[in-house]
Write an enzyme that holds these catalytic residues in place. Structure first.
Site, PDB file in Angstrom:
ATOM      1  N   CYS A 216       0.860  -1.186   0.000  1.00 27.22           N
ATOM      2  CA  CYS A 216       0.000   0.000   0.000  1.00 27.22           C
ATOM      3  C   CYS A 216       0.894   1.233   0.000  1.00 27.22           C
ATOM      4  O   CYS A 216       1.690   1.416  -0.922  1.00 27.22           O
ATOM      5  CB  CYS A 216      -0.971  -0.019   1.179  1.00 27.22           C
TER       6      CYS A 216
ATOM      7  N   ARG B 178      -2.361  -0.833   5.406  1.00 22.18           N
ATOM      8  CA  ARG B 178      -3.518  -1.358   4.672  1.00 22.18           C
ATOM      9  C   ARG B 178      -3.202  -2.723   4.062  1.00 22.18           C
ATOM     10  O   ARG B 178      -4.058  -3.609   4.011  1.00 22.18           O
ATOM     11  CB  ARG B 178      -3.951  -0.364   3.588  1.00 22.18           C
TER      12      ARG B 178
END
Length: 281
Positions: A233, A238
């Protein structure tokens, strides 16, 4: 791996708030969220100031992790239940840290803080006072972490899953829209990567979608389950969530998290980048 091994429900959590050997820990993007109210008995883990090295860009080393967990009152045999806001994205980041250092009994609260609040369950501002322990961590597990050279070699050969927003993937943004746009020198994505935003794995209440739904999400995006997979990410939080989905929920053992992510890759000299914004100009 069954869901019961890596997830607990809010019902289970409420019934085990005072169970010996169970430790709840909140990890949020907004590190002040805990102070405004948290699950009774939960400790606070500050991802930025406690889980990150303060000098070099890396997570805390083994000794630092041992010192942190000892001070927080977490023992090697404790069941650690991690939770946080925004569908557990930073809680999943902490989960990955715990796995890196060999803590076997760690789980996420399915739905995290959002589900707990939607249920109308109790929050408190009272902070627990846990007795210190002598926590011992293992050497970092290299099988779940990817570095830049491996990522470059993976182009066209392995699954590269970019879990950022479509605008970040397309080169329109360098970071999530609510954050400063200054994290990398270049925009775009790693060539051959597929874009599956991390949040597609969550329901409206923050809980994880069913295995069947998750398989459909990644299958439709073109994930080849016969290949090794690297998720990335911007800074690795994430992609930790996606790593959790692919490895812990769907059972793909050949998945790594590239925590250097776009902040590192987008600033490297000479590496290939695809940027639809520039290519279409």
């Amino acid at each position: 791996m069954s869901r019961e091994e890596v997830l607990v429900s809010t019902d289970w959590a409420e019934q085990n708030l005072n169970t010996d050997g169970v430790v709840f820990a909140e990890v949020d993007e907004d590190t002040t969220a805990y102070d405004g109210g948290h699950i009774p008995g939960a400790i606070k883990l500050d991802w930025k100031n406690e889980l990150q090295d303060h000098v070099r860009r890396d997570f805390v080393n083994r000794e630092g992790f041992e010192k942190l967990l000892s001070a927080k009152g977490i023992g090697n045999d404790d069941t650690v239940i991690l939770y946080g806001g925004n569908n557990n994205w930073f809680a999943a980041y902490a989960y990955w840290y715990f796995k890196l250092y060999g803590h076997s009994d760690v789980k996420l609260l399915d739905g995290g803080r959002k589900k707990w609040e939607l249920d109308g369950r109790e929050l408190t501002k009272e902070e627990p006072n846990r007795a210190a322990t002598a926590y011992k961590a293992q050497e970092p597990d290299a099988s779940i972490r990817a570095f830049r050279d491996e990522v470059v070699d993976a182009i066209g050969n392995k699954n590269l899953v970019d879990v950022r927003s479509p605008d970040e993937f397309a080169g329109k943004l360098l970071a999530p829209a609510h954050l400063p746009q200054e994290s990398a020198q270049r925009a775009g994505h790693i060539p051959s990567a597929i874009n599956v935003p991390w949040s597609k794995a969550a329901n409206e209440d923050g809980t994880f979608k069913s295995d069947e739904e998750l398989k459909q999400v990644y299958g439709e995006a073109g994930l080849d389950t016969d290949k090794d997979t690297i998720a990335y990410c911007r800074i690795g939080e994430r992609s930790s969530h996606t790593w959790f989905v692919l490895r812990e929920l769907l059972g793909h053992t050949n998945v790594k998290n590239y925590d250097g992510s776009w902040t590192e890759y987008g600033s490297l000299v000479g590496v290939p980048i695809e940027n639809p914004q520039e290519q279409g100009a």
